[in-house]
Design a protein around this motif. Structure first.
Motif, PDB file in Angstrom:
ATOM      1  N   SER A 156       0.825  -1.155   0.021  1.00  0.00           N
ATOM      2  CA  SER A 156      -0.033   0.008  -0.020  1.00  0.00           C
ATOM      3  C   SER A 156       0.729   1.208  -0.032  1.00  0.00           C
ATOM      4  O   SER A 156       2.076   1.170  -0.190  1.00  0.00           O
ATOM      5  N   SER A 157       0.274   2.428   0.225  1.00  0.00           N
ATOM      6  CA  SER A 157       0.976   3.741  -0.360  1.00  0.00           C
ATOM      7  C   SER A 157       2.090   3.949   0.877  1.00  0.00           C
ATOM      8  O   SER A 157       2.508   2.999   1.594  1.00  0.00           O
ATOM      9  N   ALA A 158       2.891   4.878   0.180  1.00  0.00           N
ATOM     10  CA  ALA A 158       4.229   5.531   1.012  1.00  0.00           C
ATOM     11  C   ALA A 158       5.448   4.635   0.802  1.00  0.00           C
ATOM     12  O   ALA A 158       5.287   3.585   1.375  1.00  0.00           O
ATOM     13  N   ALA A 159       6.455   5.076  -0.022  1.00  0.00           N
ATOM     14  CA  ALA A 159       7.563   4.475  -0.115  1.00  0.00           C
ATOM     15  C   ALA A 159       8.270   4.491   1.337  1.00  0.00           C
ATOM     16  O   ALA A 159       8.354   5.410   1.915  1.00  0.00           O
ATOM     17  N   ALA A 160       8.882   3.331   1.461  1.00  0.00           N
ATOM     18  CA  ALA A 160       9.867   3.260   2.776  1.00  0.00           C
ATOM     19  C   ALA A 160      11.049   4.349   2.869  1.00  0.00           C
ATOM     20  O   ALA A 160      11.710   4.382   1.596  1.00  0.00           O
ATOM     21  N   SER A 205      -6.395   2.696  -8.456  1.00  0.00           N
ATOM     22  CA  SER A 205      -5.035   2.753  -8.939  1.00  0.00           C
ATOM     23  C   SER A 205      -4.422   1.185  -9.168  1.00  0.00           C
ATOM     24  O   SER A 205      -3.364   1.091  -9.842  1.00  0.00           O
ATOM     25  N   GLY A 206      -5.058   0.100  -8.762  1.00  0.00           N
ATOM     26  CA  GLY A 206      -4.590  -1.301  -8.537  1.00  0.00           C
ATOM     27  C   GLY A 206      -3.757  -1.671  -7.530  1.00  0.00           C
ATOM     28  O   GLY A 206      -3.084  -2.790  -7.553  1.00  0.00           O
ATOM     29  N   GLU A 207      -3.357  -0.697  -6.809  1.00  0.00           N
ATOM     30  CA  GLU A 207      -2.399  -1.009  -5.427  1.00  0.00           C
ATOM     31  C   GLU A 207      -3.094  -1.810  -4.523  1.00  0.00           C
ATOM     32  O   GLU A 207      -2.095  -2.452  -3.493  1.00  0.00           O
ATOM     33  N   ARG A 208      -4.291  -1.677  -4.336  1.00  0.00           N
ATOM     34  CA  ARG A 208      -5.157  -2.919  -3.636  1.00  0.00           C
ATOM     35  C   ARG A 208      -5.920  -3.692  -4.284  1.00  0.00           C
ATOM     36  O   ARG A 208      -6.394  -3.111  -5.766  1.00  0.00           O
ATOM     37  N   PRO A 209      -6.471  -4.925  -3.952  1.00  0.00           N
ATOM     38  CA  PRO A 209      -7.278  -5.588  -4.709  1.00  0.00           C
ATOM     39  C   PRO A 209      -8.721  -5.029  -4.828  1.00  0.00           C
ATOM     40  O   PRO A 209      -9.175  -4.298  -4.000  1.00  0.00           O
ATOM     41  N   ALA A 210      -9.126  -5.257  -6.088  1.00  0.00           N
ATOM     42  CA  ALA A 210     -10.644  -4.583  -6.196  1.00  0.00           C
ATOM     43  C   ALA A 210     -11.659  -5.268  -5.404  1.00  0.00           C
ATOM     44  O   ALA A 210     -12.701  -4.708  -5.317  1.00  0.00           O
ATOM     45  N   SER A 211     -11.583  -6.645  -4.780  1.00  0.00           N
ATOM     46  CA  SER A 211     -12.544  -6.967  -3.802  1.00  0.00           C
ATOM     47  C   SER A 211     -12.623  -6.303  -2.758  1.00  0.00           C
ATOM     48  O   SER A 211     -13.722  -6.301  -1.953  1.00  0.00           O
ATOM     49  N   ASP A 212     -11.815  -5.291  -2.502  1.00  0.00           N
ATOM     50  CA  ASP A 212     -11.990  -4.207  -1.100  1.00  0.00           C
ATOM     51  C   ASP A 212     -12.821  -3.170  -1.536  1.00  0.00           C
ATOM     52  O   ASP A 212     -13.495  -2.455  -0.454  1.00  0.00           O
ATOM     53  N   GLY A 213     -13.161  -3.192  -2.988  1.00  0.00           N
ATOM     54  CA  GLY A 213     -13.746  -2.058  -3.314  1.00  0.00           C
ATOM     55  C   GLY A 213     -15.201  -1.846  -2.667  1.00  0.00           C
ATOM     56  O   GLY A 213     -15.712  -0.684  -2.193  1.00  0.00           O
ATOM     57  N   PRO A 214     -16.105  -2.749  -2.950  1.00  0.00           N
ATOM     58  CA  PRO A 214     -17.508  -2.763  -2.230  1.00  0.00           C
ATOM     59  C   PRO A 214     -17.431  -2.491  -1.015  1.00  0.00           C
ATOM     60  O   PRO A 214     -18.454  -1.617  -0.405  1.00  0.00           O
ATOM     61  N   VAL A 215     -16.753  -2.903  -0.193  1.00  0.00           N
ATOM     62  CA  VAL A 215     -16.738  -2.358   1.274  1.00  0.00           C
ATOM     63  C   VAL A 215     -16.448  -1.118   1.833  1.00  0.00           C
ATOM     64  O   VAL A 215     -16.986  -0.298   2.395  1.00  0.00           O
ATOM     65  N   VAL A 216     -15.466  -0.424   0.982  1.00  0.00           N
ATOM     66  CA  VAL A 216     -14.871   0.619   1.170  1.00  0.00           C
ATOM     67  C   VAL A 216     -15.920   1.721   0.546  1.00  0.00           C
ATOM     68  O   VAL A 216     -16.139   2.727   1.464  1.00  0.00           O
ATOM     69  N   ARG A 217     -16.511   1.386  -0.406  1.00  0.00           N
ATOM     70  CA  ARG A 217     -17.255   2.368  -1.049  1.00  0.00           C
ATOM     71  C   ARG A 217     -18.659   2.349  -0.197  1.00  0.00           C
ATOM     72  O   ARG A 217     -19.230   3.366   0.013  1.00  0.00           O
ATOM     73  N   ALA A 218     -19.125   1.281   0.380  1.00  0.00           N
ATOM     74  CA  ALA A 218     -20.293   1.405   1.223  1.00  0.00           C
ATOM     75  C   ALA A 218     -19.993   2.381   2.420  1.00  0.00           C
ATOM     76  O   ALA A 218     -20.898   2.941   2.883  1.00  0.00           O
ATOM     77  N   ALA A 219     -18.836   2.117   2.994  1.00  0.00           N
ATOM     78  CA  ALA A 219     -18.469   3.105   4.207  1.00  0.00           C
ATOM     79  C   ALA A 219     -18.245   4.275   3.782  1.00  0.00           C
ATOM     80  O   ALA A 219     -19.066   5.166   4.659  1.00  0.00           O
TER      81      ALA A 219
END
Length: 681
Positions: A7-11, A149-163
């Motif tokens: 996920s975000s932010a380069a070390a 952007s594809g950094e996270r799986p698309a399967s996370d989308g419905p839960v995040v959008r609903a929130a």
């Protein structure tokens, strides 16, 4: 363990140039001498990854390990805060591929966890409600951007959008608006893949993963010349056993459950200053001499003693071992008899004294007139190449393990370079250090590449000594794997020579259960316990004479410990907890002569997925039994209240609690080796 990309932010790397980092990582493990040497483990071993990390203020943070395999593939796994007051974090990994791995620790600000804590406090108290909700929408918007952007799986989308939709729904009450953003499904998503900022990295650190036998195995040592040796009445002398007759011993070794058949040197033996029986200077006709006085007219370290047969016979021996599931270890003694070809061909490889003679080996008051030590000071490169080529030749003939005699008498630089070369060319080859010497030298040999080391277990007897020594070995586990031997062909302690059969039974049980790798010297099962006067070694030492044994007869007469050795090896194979070193926990006993320890692996660390717990309760004296209450740390056993245990030595079952009473006898029951019976069985 999640695969990258992260996920975000380069070390941001830490170090002198980068400063301390936004969220400091002050320590990581396993790290050996500040990365001067790599840490090591075995394939499938559960390795504890640790870090000491913290941040200013009260915002939430997280720590992850980025693990990169030998092919360069990276995965990320979260660490758990095990002691928030001390900022300690840890997790477990189980590398399953041998080779050179790397791990990097990353500490970061956990944006979502920080907001969630604020929301849980302020929304019920009706403080800054609109602001908190707006901040939550912003945080989850960043998560959604990573999904798109594809950094996270698309399967996370419905839960995040609903929130996000709920947070923006002004028709709902504040608590209803934030409820989906604080729900378990969203928390699980952001726990597995946190929204990170201010990332600080520590590493990469090297982790060398060896094959399983480097950690867990059972060795059986024998002198091949004794197997099949016989006295000839016709000529009044001994006839040596051969590699062909020794191959017949392999069936018995395999049947006892050993993994490694370890051979003492098989090379030609010098005639000059040949030692007689019990290390005397006057050998009788037919005395075979010490196999450690290597080299004669027939050749040196790359040759087979003609009494043992030919190189083809050796290869047949190795082939038979492999057929039985055994691997062959060869004893390597880097020293020469006065008759070794190197003495004439390369006198620069030895120390020449002022009188022109070559210095022989000494360990005052001991003198080894039949052995010339090697000197690495005159022609280091030439000697290095010769030794490397010798070992390469034995590897080509099927040897996969080397027991190195007295490695502490050779330059550490030599071992570091040689073992690094073998790690690159022959990573399957395992080196065992026979180094009974100062701890610093023993530890350094492990750090430079030795896979295993002999230890001082042989001289540790009381519960206090055993606990102190095992905890020391656990601390050095990232670079040194111990091998426990109750006796060797050179060592017979007073405990063993005075204790007889009870001592031999007792020490076999402890050696086989305290550490993952153990070994016995041929004749152990016959309780060979008569010392040479004035020395901690056996009389009629096999180093200087033939010693055929009647194993079958002793077994038929009920005088052999072979059934016990077989049973111990079976128990070790069936219980993954005994295949670990670092999981050992010591418990208390009212009797100070009783040692109690356990090893526990949760189901997440076993191949079967089932937890495995073994408890050992053992006498440490051979001359006195006891009845004693023991006091168990049930948390370390992952049990509560009363629980059932099964004695793996007898098959008996008992119901125990945290304070069971045990009765032990040196002749009838020197120890309990128990497994915890789980309710799911």
């Amino acid at each position: 363990m999640a695969s990258l990309p992260p996920s975000s932010a380069a070390a941001q790397p830490t170090g002198l140039d980068a400063g301390i980092g936004r969220i400091p990582v002050m320590a990581a493990g396993p790290v050996v001498d500040a990365d001067r040497f790599p840490a090591s483990c075995a394939e499938g071993e559960s390795v504890r990854i640790t870090a000491n990390a913290f941040r200013e203020g009260h915002d939430a943070m997280g720590v992850q390990v980025v693990l990169r395999d030998p092919e360069g593939n990276a995965t990320r796994q979260s660490l758990v805060s095990t002691n928030p007051g001390l900022d300690l974090w840890e997790t477990r990994i189980r590398p399953r591929v041998t080779g050179h791995w790397q791990f990097t620790i990353e500490a970061f600000g956990d944006v979502y966890a920080t907001w969630a804590h604020v929301a849980e406090v302020k929304i019920p108290a009706e403080i800054d409600v609109d602001l908190v909700i707006a901040e939550g929408a912003e945080v989850l918007g960043r998560v959604l951007a990573e999904i798109e952007s594809g950094e996270r799986p698309a399967s996370d989308g419905p839960v995040v959008r609903a929130a996000i939709d709920a947070l923006r729904n002004h028709a709902l009450s504040p608590s209803a608006r934030v409820a989906p953003a604080l729900a378990a499904d969203l928390r699980a998503i952001l726990a597995a893949r946190p929204l990170r900022e201010g990332v600080t990295s520590d590493g990469p650190h090297e982790l060398v993963v060896h094959r399983r036998l480097a950690l867990f195995g059972s060795w059986y040592e024998f002198f091949p010349r004794s197997i099949g040796a016989r006295f000839s009445a016709e000529d009044g002398g001994w006839r040596s056993g051969t590699l062909r007759s020794a191959a017949g011993e392999l069936d018995r070794v395999a049947a006892m459950g050993f993994d490694v058949a370890y051979l003492t040197p098989v090379h030609p033996i010098g005639e000059t200053f040949r030692k007689g029986r019990n290390n005397t200077l006057d050998p009788r006709p037919g005395d075979p001499g010490s196999p450690y006085a290597i080299g004669g007219a027939e050749g040196g370290h790359d040759a087979i003693h003609p009494d043992l047969g030919t190189m083809e016979d050796f290869e047949a021996f190795v082939g038979r071992a492999h057929d039985l599931g055994l691997e062959v270890a060869l004893d390597v003694a880097l020293q020469c008899s006065p008759d070794h070809p190197w003495v004439k061909e390369h006198p620069e490889w030895f120390v020449v004294r002022p009188d022109g003679t070559i210095a022989y080996a000494e360990n005052p008051p001991k003198k080894y007139q039949d052995i010339y030590p090697l000197s690495f000071d005159t022609d280091y490169e030439g000697l290095y190449a010769a030794i490397r080529d010798v070992l390469e030749g034995w590897v080509e003939r099927g040897v996969t393990l080397f027991r190195i005699d007295n490695p502490h008498t050779k330059p550490v630089r030599f071992w570091q370079e040689l073992l690094a070369e073998f790690d690159e060319k022959h990573p399957e080859v395992i080196f065992l250090a026979e180094a009974f010497t100062r701890p610093t030298m023993m530890h350094t040999l492990g750090k430079v590449g030795f896979h295993q080391s002999y230890t001082y277990f042989t001289w540790r007897h009381t519960p206090e000594e055993l606990e102190e020594y095992l905890l020391e070995l656990v601390d050095s586990a990232p670079y040194m794997t111990p091998s426990f031997w109750p006796t060797t062909h050179d060592i017979l302690t007073p405990f063993m020579s005075q204790g007889g059969r009870p001592a031999f039974r007792l020490r076999a049980i402890l050696a086989a259960t305290l550490v993952p790798t153990w070994g016995v010297y041929s004749g152990y099962e016959l309780v060979e316990d008569v010392p040479r006067p004035g020395a901690e070694e056996q009389i009629d030492n096999e180093k200087y004479e033939y010693r055929p044994r009647d194993f079958a007869g002793a077994l038929q007469r009920g005088q052999s410990l072979e059934p016990l050795l077989t049973q111990l090896n079976l128990i070790r194979r069936e219980h993954p907890a005994l295949q670990t070193l670092t999981e050992i926990v010591f418990h208390e006993a009212d009797d100070p002569q009783v040692v109690v320890f356990s090893k526990h692996l949760p189901g997440s660390q076993t191949d079967s997925g089932r937890a495995d717990t073994v408890i050992v309760v053992s006498l440490t004296r051979y001359d006195e039994g006891t009845g004693s209450t023991i006091h168990l740390d049930t948390g370390a056993l992952d049990v509560e209240g009363s629980f059932e245990v099964e004695d793996l030595l007898t098959g008996e079952r008992f119901t125990w609690d945290e304070n069971p009473f045990v009765i032990l006898s040196p002749t009838d029951r020197p120890a309990h080796v128990l497994r915890v019976v789980r309710s799911e069985e």
